[in-house]
Design an enzyme around this catalytic site. Structure first.
Site, PDB file in Angstrom:
ATOM      1  N   THR A   1     -69.603  27.569 -29.763  1.00 45.95           N
ATOM      2  CA  THR A   1     -70.545  28.548 -29.217  1.00 45.95           C
ATOM      3  C   THR A   1     -70.333  28.885 -27.733  1.00 45.95           C
ATOM      4  O   THR A   1     -69.837  28.056 -26.961  1.00 45.95           O
ATOM      5  CB  THR A   1     -71.982  27.992 -29.394  1.00 45.95           C
ATOM      6  OG1 THR A   1     -72.915  28.787 -28.679  1.00 45.95           O
ATOM      7  CG2 THR A   1     -72.103  26.566 -28.873  1.00 45.95           C
TER       8      THR A   1
ATOM      9  N   TYR B   1     -78.556  21.950 -27.707  1.00 45.78           N
ATOM     10  CA  TYR B   1     -77.642  22.566 -28.673  1.00 45.78           C
ATOM     11  C   TYR B   1     -76.240  22.697 -28.065  1.00 45.78           C
ATOM     12  O   TYR B   1     -75.241  22.262 -28.643  1.00 45.78           O
ATOM     13  CB  TYR B   1     -78.205  23.934 -29.097  1.00 45.78           C
ATOM     14  CG  TYR B   1     -77.246  24.812 -29.867  1.00 45.78           C
ATOM     15  CD1 TYR B   1     -76.926  24.533 -31.195  1.00 45.78           C
ATOM     16  CD2 TYR B   1     -76.657  25.935 -29.266  1.00 45.78           C
ATOM     17  CE1 TYR B   1     -76.042  25.347 -31.906  1.00 45.78           C
ATOM     18  CE2 TYR B   1     -75.787  26.746 -29.960  1.00 45.78           C
ATOM     19  CZ  TYR B   1     -75.474  26.448 -31.276  1.00 45.78           C
ATOM     20  OH  TYR B   1     -74.596  27.257 -31.974  1.00 45.78           O
TER      21      TYR B   1
HETATM   22  N1  LIG Z   1     -76.125  31.974 -34.885  1.00 43.57           N
HETATM   23  C1  LIG Z   1     -75.633  32.195 -33.682  1.00 43.57           C
HETATM   24  O1  LIG Z   1     -76.127  33.038 -32.915  1.00 43.57           O
HETATM   25  C2  LIG Z   1     -74.406  31.456 -33.216  1.00 43.57           C
HETATM   26  C3  LIG Z   1     -73.907  31.714 -31.927  1.00 43.57           C
HETATM   27  C4  LIG Z   1     -72.771  31.024 -31.500  1.00 43.57           C
HETATM   28  C5  LIG Z   1     -72.163  30.104 -32.337  1.00 43.57           C
HETATM   29  N2  LIG Z   1     -72.679  29.862 -33.579  1.00 43.57           N
HETATM   30  C6  LIG Z   1     -72.017  28.875 -34.418  1.00 43.57           C
HETATM   31  O2  LIG Z   1     -71.495  29.540 -35.548  1.00 43.57           O
HETATM   32  C7  LIG Z   1     -71.516  28.676 -36.689  1.00 43.57           C
HETATM   33  C8  LIG Z   1     -72.183  29.385 -37.855  1.00 43.57           C
HETATM   34  O3  LIG Z   1     -73.488  29.724 -37.463  1.00 43.57           O
HETATM   35  P1  LIG Z   1     -74.496  30.507 -38.418  1.00 43.57           P
HETATM   36  O4  LIG Z   1     -75.134  31.574 -37.605  1.00 43.57           O
HETATM   37  O5  LIG Z   1     -73.825  30.843 -39.709  1.00 43.57           O
HETATM   38  O6  LIG Z   1     -75.573  29.359 -38.627  1.00 43.57           O
HETATM   39  P2  LIG Z   1     -76.685  29.214 -39.751  1.00 43.57           P
HETATM   40  O7  LIG Z   1     -76.935  30.510 -40.413  1.00 43.57           O
HETATM   41  O8  LIG Z   1     -77.826  28.497 -39.103  1.00 43.57           O
HETATM   42  O9  LIG Z   1     -75.977  28.267 -40.786  1.00 43.57           O
HETATM   43  C9  LIG Z   1     -75.735  26.922 -40.504  1.00 43.57           C
HETATM   44  C10 LIG Z   1     -75.590  26.198 -41.805  1.00 43.57           C
HETATM   45  O10 LIG Z   1     -75.479  24.801 -41.503  1.00 43.57           O
HETATM   46  C11 LIG Z   1     -76.181  24.114 -42.488  1.00 43.57           C
HETATM   47  N3  LIG Z   1     -76.661  22.804 -42.084  1.00 43.57           N
HETATM   48  C12 LIG Z   1     -77.626  22.486 -41.192  1.00 43.57           C
HETATM   49  N4  LIG Z   1     -77.846  21.175 -41.191  1.00 43.57           N
HETATM   50  C13 LIG Z   1     -76.998  20.644 -42.113  1.00 43.57           C
HETATM   51  C14 LIG Z   1     -76.752  19.338 -42.587  1.00 43.57           C
HETATM   52  N5  LIG Z   1     -77.463  18.294 -42.151  1.00 43.57           N
HETATM   53  N6  LIG Z   1     -75.797  19.155 -43.522  1.00 43.57           N
HETATM   54  C15 LIG Z   1     -75.090  20.196 -44.005  1.00 43.57           C
HETATM   55  N7  LIG Z   1     -75.296  21.463 -43.625  1.00 43.57           N
HETATM   56  C16 LIG Z   1     -76.240  21.672 -42.676  1.00 43.57           C
HETATM   57  C17 LIG Z   1     -77.393  24.963 -42.809  1.00 43.57           C
HETATM   58  O11 LIG Z   1     -77.865  24.609 -44.083  1.00 43.57           O
HETATM   59  P3  LIG Z   1     -79.263  25.124 -44.680  1.00 43.57           P
HETATM   60  O12 LIG Z   1     -79.019  26.563 -45.035  1.00 43.57           O
HETATM   61  O13 LIG Z   1     -79.466  24.253 -45.848  1.00 43.57           O
HETATM   62  O14 LIG Z   1     -80.257  24.937 -43.584  1.00 43.57           O
HETATM   63  C18 LIG Z   1     -76.807  26.361 -42.738  1.00 43.57           C
HETATM   64  O15 LIG Z   1     -76.378  26.797 -43.996  1.00 43.57           O
HETATM   65  C19 LIG Z   1     -72.190  27.400 -36.217  1.00 43.57           C
HETATM   66  O16 LIG Z   1     -71.225  26.454 -35.871  1.00 43.57           O
HETATM   67  C20 LIG Z   1     -72.942  27.819 -34.973  1.00 43.57           C
HETATM   68  O17 LIG Z   1     -73.107  26.740 -34.077  1.00 43.57           O
HETATM   69  C21 LIG Z   1     -73.769  30.531 -34.033  1.00 43.57           C
END
Ligand SMILES: NC(=O)c1ccc[n+]([C@@H]2O[C@H](COP(=O)([O-])OP(=O)(O)OC[C@H]3O[C@@H](n4cnc5c(N)ncnc54)[C@H](OP(=O)(O)O)[C@@H]3O)[C@@H](O)[C@H]2O)c1
Length: 295
Positions: free
Chosen positions: A109, A133
């Site tokens: 991130t 985070y």
């Molecule tokens: N969203 C943003 O704005 C953003 C910005 C910068 C970087 N990122 C990075 O991009 C990546 C993808 O983000 P995203 O937006 O797709 O995030 P997201 O929609 O929140 O998805 C994260 C996934 O991780 C799963 N997860 C959480 N806790 C878990 C656990 N204990 N065991 C297994 N799975 C677990 C969640 O499962 P559940 O569906 O069951 O909760 C969810 O499906 C991440 O690495 C994030 O840090 C995101």
């Protein structure tokens, strides 16, 4: 090749799934790839034994880690769980990938930076996270690099939104149904990233011989959509494209206190990923249009 995608129910996991054929095979240089998507039911990142057990019985050529603890404000209240998911589980996953000789793509991130830069961050800039985070994501990056010194890549992205789940776009659309006027911060600048574009970039990297065939030192890359915008102007653009009559008023971060501090500048320089993998940034407004047309 057997390709594992974790975080199957998240924005990025679902976007990769959307791009992969319905029979979970895509053609990659004449060979077939089998994608396996898993959620926390199959592979729980909060449990060391769950991770170990899962990989005792499953081997992969490539692992794409889309799972993460992403609730930035809630993270301030449960630092141990966030550290387990974003740091220790990543370390364990990286060490397993290294042992299995699987290539690893991990997502990180813009929040590893403090946001004090006045130009887009390059990969070599010194991180200095200002919330739990960001700190745990940085610890995950560092642990990954040690555990798998070759054949892994970390992609830092920013402001991810999609047609799935909760994100800034879905929140703005929901709030516009409840109110005629919204206050949105205008002193945090970044580049929104449509999860489908990031998913496409990841699939491009998998197809690239540079990643799939040669042994490379583990690297960090930045990837976001092209352009620079504040949350306030992002909200205005959402309503403009969606033809929603909702007034957006500019406020400062000080006027909208949150449990977690956010970086003021989240811009990421994308030149390295373009040079190595020929991945071009897409214009954020065009990508926003594409996302809104799916809703
Ligand atoms: N969203 C943003 O704005 C953003 C910005 C910068 C970087 N990122 C990075 O991009 C990546 C993808 O983000 P995203 O937006 O797709 O995030 P997201 O929609 O929140 O998805 C994260 C996934 O991780 C799963 N997860 C959480 N806790 C878990 C656990 N204990 N065991 C297994 N799975 C677990 C969640 O499962 P559940 O569906 O069951 O909760 C969810 O499906 C991440 O690495 C994030 O840090 C995101």
């Amino acid at each position: 090749m057997r390709i594992l995608v974790t975080g199957k129910n998240g924005q990025l996991g679902r976007s990769i799934h959307k791009l992969v054929n319905t029979d979970s095979k895509i053609d990659n240089n004449q060979s077939s790839n089998i994608f396996i998507f898993v959620g926390r039911e199959e592979l729980d990142f909060s449990s060391e034994s769950s991770i170990a057990h899962y990989f005792d019985n499953n081997k992969f050529d490539i692992i794409i880690n889309c799972a993460a603890y992403t609730q930035v404000d809630k993270a301030e209240k449960e630092p141990e769980l966030v550290n387990q998911i974003n740091h220790l589980a990543v370390k364990q996953l990286a060490s397993i990938a290294n042992k299995q000789q699987a290539r690893l793509i991990h997502i990180s991130t813009d929040y590893v930076f403090d946001g004090e830069n006045n130009k887009p961050y390059i990969e070599a800039d010194i991180p200095n996270p200002i919330n739990i985070y960001g700190k745990t994501k940085l610890a995950g990056e560092k642990a990954l690099k040690k555990a798998i010194p070759t054949n892994a890549i970390i992609i830092r992205t920013s402001w991810v939104y999609s047609e799935y789940g909760n994100n800034f776009v879905s929140t703005m659309l929901r709030l516009s149904k409840e109110r005629n006027e919204l206050n949105v911060v205008s002193d945090q600048i970044g580049s929104p990233t449509y999860a489908t574009d990031l998913a496409n970039a990841i699939l491009e990297i998998i197809k690239n011989k540079e990643f799939s065939e040669s042994d490379q030192t583990t690297q960090i890359y930045h990837y976001s959509n092209k352009g620079k915008v504040s949350w306030c102007d992002f909200a205005k653009e959402i309503f403009k494209i969606a033809k929603i009559d909702c007034e957006v008023k500019s406020i400062t971060t000080e006027q909208y206190p949150t449990p977690a501090e956010r970086p003021k500048c989240s811009l990421l320089n994308n030149k390295k990923i373009e040079k190595v993998f020929s991945i071009k940034q897409k214009d954020w407004k065009k990508s926003l249009q594409a996302c809104l047309s799916c809703l």
